[in-house]
Design a protein around this motif. Structure first.
Motif, PDB file in Angstrom:
ATOM      1  N   THR A  98       0.551  -1.066  -0.201  1.00 24.45           N
ATOM      2  CA  THR A  98      -0.203  -0.327   0.036  1.00 24.45           C
ATOM      3  C   THR A  98       0.651   0.935  -0.434  1.00 24.45           C
ATOM      4  O   THR A  98       0.267   2.277   0.298  1.00 24.45           O
ATOM      5  CB  THR A  98      -1.003   0.050   1.447  1.00 24.45           C
ATOM      6  N   GLY A  99       2.019   1.059   0.047  1.00 28.94           N
ATOM      7  CA  GLY A  99       2.838   2.340  -0.054  1.00 28.94           C
ATOM      8  C   GLY A  99       3.999   2.399   1.112  1.00 28.94           C
ATOM      9  O   GLY A  99       3.850   0.821   1.157  1.00 28.94           O
ATOM     10  N   HIS A 100       4.147   3.332   1.722  1.00 29.78           N
ATOM     11  CA  HIS A 100       5.257   2.988   2.609  1.00 29.78           C
ATOM     12  C   HIS A 100       4.725   2.914   4.424  1.00 29.78           C
ATOM     13  O   HIS A 100       4.659   3.356   5.392  1.00 29.78           O
ATOM     14  CB  HIS A 100       6.197   4.624   2.884  1.00 29.78           C
ATOM     15  N   SER A 101       3.816   1.630   3.983  1.00 28.76           N
ATOM     16  CA  SER A 101       3.055   1.360   5.629  1.00 28.76           C
ATOM     17  C   SER A 101       3.330  -0.359   5.759  1.00 28.76           C
ATOM     18  O   SER A 101       3.248  -0.913   4.115  1.00 28.76           O
ATOM     19  CB  SER A 101       1.688   1.527   5.672  1.00 28.76           C
ATOM     20  N   MET A 102       2.912  -1.291   7.134  1.00 28.90           N
ATOM     21  CA  MET A 102       2.312  -2.518   6.305  1.00 28.90           C
ATOM     22  C   MET A 102       1.244  -3.382   5.397  1.00 28.90           C
ATOM     23  O   MET A 102       0.812  -2.395   5.209  1.00 28.90           O
ATOM     24  CB  MET A 102       3.010  -3.154   7.558  1.00 28.90           C
ATOM     25  N   PRO A 103       2.577  -3.747   4.722  1.00 33.91           N
ATOM     26  CA  PRO A 103       1.654  -4.319   3.280  1.00 33.91           C
ATOM     27  C   PRO A 103       0.177  -5.172   4.763  1.00 33.91           C
ATOM     28  O   PRO A 103       1.137  -6.236   5.239  1.00 33.91           O
ATOM     29  CB  PRO A 103       2.658  -5.230   2.945  1.00 33.91           C
ATOM     30  N   ARG A 104      -1.037  -5.563   4.143  1.00 29.58           N
ATOM     31  CA  ARG A 104      -1.973  -6.386   4.579  1.00 29.58           C
ATOM     32  C   ARG A 104      -2.246  -7.525   4.139  1.00 29.58           C
ATOM     33  O   ARG A 104      -2.129  -7.718   2.973  1.00 29.58           O
ATOM     34  CB  ARG A 104      -3.244  -5.047   4.689  1.00 29.58           C
ATOM     35  N   TYR A 105      -2.379  -8.164   5.231  1.00 30.71           N
ATOM     36  CA  TYR A 105      -2.735 -10.157   4.281  1.00 30.71           C
ATOM     37  C   TYR A 105      -3.921  -9.424   3.459  1.00 30.71           C
ATOM     38  O   TYR A 105      -5.284  -9.151   3.652  1.00 30.71           O
ATOM     39  CB  TYR A 105      -2.849 -10.563   5.633  1.00 30.71           C
ATOM     40  N   ASN A 106      -3.340 -10.674   2.478  1.00 24.04           N
ATOM     41  CA  ASN A 106      -4.859 -10.338   1.177  1.00 24.04           C
ATOM     42  C   ASN A 106      -4.925 -12.176   1.135  1.00 24.04           C
ATOM     43  O   ASN A 106      -4.277 -12.782   0.367  1.00 24.04           O
ATOM     44  CB  ASN A 106      -3.902 -10.071   0.035  1.00 24.04           C
ATOM     45  N   SER A 107      -5.826 -12.749   1.397  1.00 25.18           N
ATOM     46  CA  SER A 107      -6.908 -13.136   1.880  1.00 25.18           C
ATOM     47  C   SER A 107      -7.097 -14.410   0.546  1.00 25.18           C
ATOM     48  O   SER A 107      -7.302 -15.673   0.071  1.00 25.18           O
ATOM     49  CB  SER A 107      -7.734 -13.982   2.625  1.00 25.18           C
ATOM     50  N   ILE A 108      -6.428 -13.574  -0.724  1.00 18.35           N
ATOM     51  CA  ILE A 108      -7.971 -13.989  -2.178  1.00 18.35           C
ATOM     52  C   ILE A 108      -6.801 -14.961  -2.684  1.00 18.35           C
ATOM     53  O   ILE A 108      -6.459 -15.447  -3.128  1.00 18.35           O
ATOM     54  CB  ILE A 108      -8.029 -12.552  -2.892  1.00 18.35           C
ATOM     55  N   VAL A 109      -5.402 -14.210  -2.177  1.00 20.07           N
ATOM     56  CA  VAL A 109      -4.247 -15.698  -2.959  1.00 20.07           C
ATOM     57  C   VAL A 109      -4.042 -16.632  -2.244  1.00 20.07           C
ATOM     58  O   VAL A 109      -3.821 -17.080  -1.040  1.00 20.07           O
ATOM     59  CB  VAL A 109      -2.651 -14.415  -2.717  1.00 20.07           C
ATOM     60  N   GLN A 110      -4.132 -17.587  -3.699  1.00 16.74           N
ATOM     61  CA  GLN A 110      -4.141 -18.967  -3.127  1.00 16.74           C
ATOM     62  C   GLN A 110      -2.861 -19.140  -3.024  1.00 16.74           C
ATOM     63  O   GLN A 110      -2.128 -19.446  -3.916  1.00 16.74           O
ATOM     64  CB  GLN A 110      -4.993 -19.379  -4.574  1.00 16.74           C
ATOM     65  N   LEU A 111      -2.336 -19.468  -1.843  1.00 19.09           N
ATOM     66  CA  LEU A 111      -0.804 -19.877  -1.718  1.00 19.09           C
ATOM     67  C   LEU A 111      -0.602 -21.132  -0.716  1.00 19.09           C
ATOM     68  O   LEU A 111      -2.241 -21.394  -0.002  1.00 19.09           O
ATOM     69  CB  LEU A 111      -0.330 -19.086   0.149  1.00 19.09           C
ATOM     70  N   GLU A 112      -0.305 -22.432  -1.297  1.00 25.17           N
ATOM     71  CA  GLU A 112       0.279 -23.504  -1.130  1.00 25.17           C
ATOM     72  C   GLU A 112       1.673 -23.303  -0.277  1.00 25.17           C
ATOM     73  O   GLU A 112       2.669 -23.735  -1.215  1.00 25.17           O
ATOM     74  CB  GLU A 112       0.040 -24.975  -1.407  1.00 25.17           C
ATOM     75  N   LEU A 113       2.182 -23.972   1.237  1.00 25.31           N
ATOM     76  CA  LEU A 113       3.152 -24.267   0.998  1.00 25.31           C
ATOM     77  C   LEU A 113       3.389 -25.876   1.287  1.00 25.31           C
ATOM     78  O   LEU A 113       2.527 -26.938   1.795  1.00 25.31           O
ATOM     79  CB  LEU A 113       4.083 -24.303   2.571  1.00 25.31           C
ATOM     80  N   LEU A 114       5.006 -25.869   0.359  1.00 29.79           N
ATOM     81  CA  LEU A 114       4.997 -27.302   0.093  1.00 29.79           C
ATOM     82  C   LEU A 114       5.534 -28.370   0.435  1.00 29.79           C
ATOM     83  O   LEU A 114       6.621 -27.478   1.934  1.00 29.79           O
ATOM     84  CB  LEU A 114       5.488 -27.356  -1.555  1.00 29.79           C
ATOM     85  N   ASP A 115       6.291 -29.179   0.492  1.00 31.08           N
ATOM     86  CA  ASP A 115       7.827 -30.479   0.798  1.00 31.08           C
ATOM     87  C   ASP A 115       8.791 -29.470   1.154  1.00 31.08           C
ATOM     88  O   ASP A 115       9.268 -28.764  -0.307  1.00 31.08           O
ATOM     89  CB  ASP A 115       7.569 -31.683   0.414  1.00 31.08           C
ATOM     90  N   GLY A 116       9.395 -29.481   1.734  1.00 33.40           N
ATOM     91  CA  GLY A 116      10.542 -29.204   1.706  1.00 33.40           C
ATOM     92  C   GLY A 116      11.126 -27.690   2.910  1.00 33.40           C
ATOM     93  O   GLY A 116      12.053 -26.782   2.794  1.00 33.40           O
ATOM     94  N   SER A 117      10.023 -27.477   2.899  1.00 38.85           N
ATOM     95  CA  SER A 117       9.664 -26.049   3.500  1.00 38.85           C
ATOM     96  C   SER A 117      10.249 -26.112   5.075  1.00 38.85           C
ATOM     97  O   SER A 117       9.511 -26.869   5.655  1.00 38.85           O
ATOM     98  CB  SER A 117       8.625 -25.555   3.402  1.00 38.85           C
ATOM     99  N   GLY A 118      10.599 -25.493   5.870  1.00 38.31           N
ATOM    100  CA  GLY A 118      10.481 -25.144   7.067  1.00 38.31           C
ATOM    101  C   GLY A 118      11.653 -25.027   7.594  1.00 38.31           C
ATOM    102  O   GLY A 118      12.314 -23.764   6.495  1.00 38.31           O
TER     103      GLY A 118
END
Length: 388
Positions: A98-118
């Motif tokens: 949003t500019g020079h402020s903390m970006p806010r969570y966007n629930s529309i984006v479809q993210l999946e954490l995959l194997d090999g993470s951690g």
């Protein structure tokens, strides 16, 4: 005719190397040591300019958070933030800038954490392998999956772990940021699946953490270095020495043409590796190497004109001396540039010493054959044979 055949042979070889290697693994950028971001686009997504893409964020646990996002500025960027979740894993949060402020969570984006993470490497490294199902578009922005210069930004913060599984957790203002472009046309992977598992991870200093394959930039750089070293301090000097030693132009021409083709193969590997690690092209080694290889492209043509002149007049002319001294100067420059390449790659002191000693030895032998050739030429009145 010989120059034309050589050109098409080299073009075909380079195209093969580029097609096979440049399209096989994700693209990566590391703005600082050990903080790296990767992007991979499955062939099916690239074909329809939409669908899944795969992302990786990697950083030491000394960072509170790291993030990268699409676009050339924070405002309206689609941003992906990684931080520790407090339970031995990581959280990846899709946020809108949003500019020079903390970006806010966007629930529309479809993210999946995959194997090999951690937390890997004895829990010293945070890694997030992510599948995104709709990252080609977002409110305020769009990204073509076949863009050869897609803009990206990144930021990071050193400090205590956030230790939260909340995708909207508070993050403190970044320490630094960077921006670059990815050529997504070379980020294409064959399968629509996690491309990061079982692949060697590396940073811009070529420090790896896992086993990898030939398409690993570290391996590409190693092969590039070996090939160009052999070409510049063995094949070219030895091929040049064949004329004064044997006086048969056919042997000399065939040998040097072989070295010429191999040189372009090594150069192609270097270009692919350069794109993989997003290394700054403006280093002395890369610029000088490109110049030397480019100038050597004229050497077979000069050699052909030298041979035609000698066969017609039975003595050297201006083109003959141009071919001889032009080649010698480029060989010497290539040898020096090899040393600069070792420095750029962070080679060990022992390896640099071995290269230097071997290069000096070959140079002494090379100069010796030049002197022998001049002595023989003056004694016999020429050593190039018509029927060779």
């Amino acid at each position: 005719m010989m120059a034309r055949i050589s050109f098409f042979t080299i073009a075909a070889l380079y195209a093969f190397i580029y097609t096979v290697l440049a399209s096989s693994v994700p693209v990566q950028y590391c703005p600082i040591a050990e903080v790296c971001y990767q992007v991979a686009v499955p062939e099916v997504s690239a074909a329809r300019d939409g669908g899944n893409i795969y992302l990786q964020l990697r950083a030491p646990i000394s960072y509170s958070w790291v993030a990268f996002g699409t676009g050339d500025a924070m405002k309206d960027s689609s941003i992906f933030v990684m931080y520790q979740d407090g339970n031995g894993n990581v959280t990846v949060s899709a946020r809108t800038g949003t500019g020079h402020s903390m970006p806010r969570y966007n629930s529309i984006v479809q993210l999946e954490l995959l194997d090999g993470s951690g937390l890997l490497n004895n829990e010293q490294t945070m890694v997030a392998n992510v599948r995104c199902g709709n990252c080609g578009t977002w409110p305020g922005g769009f990204m073509s999956l076949d863009d050869n210069a897609a803009p990206w930004i990144a930021a990071w913060k050193v400090g205590d772990a956030i230790n939260s599984a909340d995708p909207d957790a508070q993050i403190r203002y970044h320490d630094a940021h960077d921006e670059w472009t990815f050529d997504l046309t070379v980020a294409t992977v064959t399968d629509d699946a996690n491309p990061f598992v079982g692949v060697r991870q590396f940073d811009n200093n070529n420090r790896g953490v896992d086993r990898g394959s030939f398409a690993d930039p570290r391996m590409l750089i190693l092969c590039h270095g070996i090939i160009m070293t052999v070409v510049m301090i063995v094949l070219y000097p030895l091929g040049s020495a064949l004329m004064p030693l044997f006086g048969k132009w056919v042997i000399h021409a065939v040998w040097q043409l072989f070295a010429f083709i191999i040189m372009w193969g090594g150069f192609g590997l270097g270009i692919v590796a350069l794109q993989r690690i997003q290394l700054d092209f403006n280093s002395t080694h890369t610029i000088l190497g490109t110049v030397v290889v480019g100038l050597l492209g004229f050497q077979p043509i000069l050699g052909w004109f030298h041979h035609k002149h000698f066969m017609r007049h039975q003595h050297r002319g201006l083109v003959s001396h141009a071919h001889i001294w032009y080649g010698r100067a480029l060989i010497i420059t290539g040898i020096v540039n090899g040393g600069l390449g070792l420095k750029l790659a962070g080679a060990s002191r022992a390896f640099v010493v071995v290269y230097t000693v071997f290069a000096i030895l070959i140079s002494v032998i090379y100069i010796g054959t030049i002197l022998f050739g001049e002595w023989r030429r003056r004694r016999t009145g020429g050593y190039e044979q018509k029927n060779s």
